[in-house]
Motif scaffolding. Sequence first.
Motif, PDB file in Angstrom:
ATOM      1  N   SER A 264       0.853  -1.340  -0.048  1.00 39.67           N
ATOM      2  CA  SER A 264       0.126   0.095  -0.008  1.00 39.67           C
ATOM      3  C   SER A 264       1.099   1.178  -0.085  1.00 39.67           C
ATOM      4  O   SER A 264       1.625   1.343   0.868  1.00 39.67           O
ATOM      5  N   GLY A 265       0.500   2.176  -0.848  1.00 38.67           N
ATOM      6  CA  GLY A 265       1.411   3.258  -0.896  1.00 38.67           C
ATOM      7  C   GLY A 265       0.835   4.304   0.212  1.00 38.67           C
ATOM      8  O   GLY A 265       1.503   5.281   0.530  1.00 38.67           O
ATOM      9  N   TRP A 266      -0.108   4.012   0.786  1.00 37.42           N
ATOM     10  CA  TRP A 266      -0.790   4.798   1.955  1.00 37.42           C
ATOM     11  C   TRP A 266      -0.501   4.263   3.231  1.00 37.42           C
ATOM     12  O   TRP A 266      -0.825   4.970   4.328  1.00 37.42           O
ATOM     13  N   LYS A 267       0.164   3.210   3.436  1.00 40.59           N
ATOM     14  CA  LYS A 267       0.337   2.498   4.698  1.00 40.59           C
ATOM     15  C   LYS A 267       1.182   3.499   5.679  1.00 40.59           C
ATOM     16  O   LYS A 267       0.607   3.463   7.158  1.00 40.59           O
ATOM     17  N   GLY A 268       2.081   4.118   5.296  1.00 36.74           N
ATOM     18  CA  GLY A 268       2.810   5.018   6.391  1.00 36.74           C
ATOM     19  C   GLY A 268       1.894   6.332   6.920  1.00 36.74           C
ATOM     20  O   GLY A 268       2.386   6.899   7.740  1.00 36.74           O
ATOM     21  N   SER A 269       0.907   6.407   6.181  1.00 40.81           N
ATOM     22  CA  SER A 269      -0.070   7.615   6.572  1.00 40.81           C
ATOM     23  C   SER A 269      -1.292   7.031   7.219  1.00 40.81           C
ATOM     24  O   SER A 269      -2.137   8.188   7.707  1.00 40.81           O
ATOM     25  N   GLU A 270      -1.474   5.894   7.445  1.00 37.10           N
ATOM     26  CA  GLU A 270      -2.679   5.254   8.208  1.00 37.10           C
ATOM     27  C   GLU A 270      -2.800   5.613   9.584  1.00 37.10           C
ATOM     28  O   GLU A 270      -1.752   5.787  10.115  1.00 37.10           O
ATOM     29  N   ASN A 271      -3.924   5.979  10.278  1.00 37.35           N
ATOM     30  CA  ASN A 271      -3.912   5.888  11.676  1.00 37.35           C
ATOM     31  C   ASN A 271      -4.252   4.510  12.004  1.00 37.35           C
ATOM     32  O   ASN A 271      -4.253   3.546  11.422  1.00 37.35           O
ATOM     33  N   GLY A 272      -4.414   4.557  13.275  1.00 38.32           N
ATOM     34  CA  GLY A 272      -4.618   3.352  14.217  1.00 38.32           C
ATOM     35  C   GLY A 272      -5.665   2.462  13.888  1.00 38.32           C
ATOM     36  O   GLY A 272      -5.629   0.903  13.952  1.00 38.32           O
ATOM     37  N   GLU A 273      -6.596   2.925  13.049  1.00 37.09           N
ATOM     38  CA  GLU A 273      -7.918   2.349  12.423  1.00 37.09           C
ATOM     39  C   GLU A 273      -7.642   1.914  10.928  1.00 37.09           C
ATOM     40  O   GLU A 273      -8.460   1.365  10.360  1.00 37.09           O
ATOM     41  N   GLY A 274      -6.301   2.109  10.771  1.00 32.55           N
ATOM     42  CA  GLY A 274      -5.978   1.923   9.116  1.00 32.55           C
ATOM     43  C   GLY A 274      -6.681   2.753   7.969  1.00 32.55           C
ATOM     44  O   GLY A 274      -6.907   2.530   6.956  1.00 32.55           O
ATOM     45  N   ILE A 275      -7.005   3.980   8.717  1.00 32.74           N
ATOM     46  CA  ILE A 275      -7.828   5.184   7.629  1.00 32.74           C
ATOM     47  C   ILE A 275      -6.734   6.284   7.525  1.00 32.74           C
ATOM     48  O   ILE A 275      -6.060   6.679   8.390  1.00 32.74           O
ATOM     49  N   VAL A 276      -6.705   6.583   6.258  1.00 34.97           N
ATOM     50  CA  VAL A 276      -5.898   7.852   5.907  1.00 34.97           C
ATOM     51  C   VAL A 276      -6.829   8.916   6.016  1.00 34.97           C
ATOM     52  O   VAL A 276      -7.826   9.321   5.149  1.00 34.97           O
ATOM     53  N   VAL A 277      -6.745   9.952   6.861  1.00 36.40           N
ATOM     54  CA  VAL A 277      -7.523  11.084   7.174  1.00 36.40           C
ATOM     55  C   VAL A 277      -7.167  12.327   6.423  1.00 36.40           C
ATOM     56  O   VAL A 277      -8.038  13.258   6.365  1.00 36.40           O
ATOM     57  N   GLY A 278      -6.129  12.304   5.867  1.00 34.52           N
ATOM     58  CA  GLY A 278      -5.573  13.652   5.109  1.00 34.52           C
ATOM     59  C   GLY A 278      -5.444  14.878   6.209  1.00 34.52           C
ATOM     60  O   GLY A 278      -4.977  14.548   7.279  1.00 34.52           O
ATOM     61  N   ASN A 279      -5.458  15.940   5.505  1.00 38.05           N
ATOM     62  CA  ASN A 279      -5.263  17.284   6.419  1.00 38.05           C
ATOM     63  C   ASN A 279      -6.358  17.282   7.470  1.00 38.05           C
ATOM     64  O   ASN A 279      -7.325  17.148   7.099  1.00 38.05           O
ATOM     65  N   VAL A 280      -5.737  17.616   8.798  1.00 35.72           N
ATOM     66  CA  VAL A 280      -6.566  17.738  10.016  1.00 35.72           C
ATOM     67  C   VAL A 280      -6.737  19.249  10.546  1.00 35.72           C
ATOM     68  O   VAL A 280      -5.393  19.490  10.801  1.00 35.72           O
TER      69      VAL A 280
END
Length: 285
Positions: A264-280
């Motif tokens: 996954s290209g997003w793996k390093g940006s996932e939170n503890g639930e496996g979700i990428v939330v983007g800018n917060v």
Amino acid sequence: MYVLTISINPGAPLGGSITEYFPGTFNGAHFTAVDEAARIPDFAKDNYAGQFFYGTLDGEDAVSIAWASNWQEGWRSAMSLPRRNRLENVTRVGWDLISLPYDLRPVLGQQLASRTDLVDSTLEVDYSGVASNAIYFEANVTGLAGVGSASTLNFTIRNPEAGESVRGGYFFGDQFFVDRGGVRGFDNPFFTDKFSTLSLLRPDGTWTLSGVVDRSMLEVFVDRGTTSATALFFPTQPLTVLTLSTAQLPDSVSVSVAVYALESGWKGSENGEGIVVGNVTTTAV
């Protein structure tokens, strides 16, 4: 040689949105196309509004990424693979935009299977254990001089429990096809389910196929990228088994195939639930 691209909607041959391209010359003020043909870089339905990156070095392939969608189908939230692009003067059709995946090595994972002798036989790969549900596969064929369209290479991506599938294949020297009609997670009267393109054999009797399956997207690159297809599909359950097979090939033909997991290209940006939330945005108190 320059390339002028035009993204139109509606007006695609299969309905909805499409990108056209025109090779030609440009003097800084006026573009002149080499001919009047409106070429299409992708023979399926879900490659639109491709944009090219600025700043690539002279002599290197141009790099692009497209919107993997069709406005007619109502889904507009995915991007294609980044692609390397170059123009090649293919004698039988003139100038052709060659497109292949950009360097996949940063996300290329474990080799799941390989065969050097897939002649009149089948290779089945269960990739249900791949966390990303994404794979890369390739086939390299030699010795095809004089082979007719009764000889075939086919692939199927399926879910054994749900009975859903996406498939494609090549009748050597004739048509290459993609069929996404075997999935049932999406119902739309404009969701065209079958696509095909002519793929003539080269004089040296070689042919290649590479493809990426990424959850609900299939991208295939036919004959060293002389043609490509991007097709979204929406199954009710994840597809987890890839089958590659050939049939009615003469003894002169050699077929080698390989299948790899993709990280996954997003793996390093996932939170503890496996979700990428983007800018917060947070508010300081």
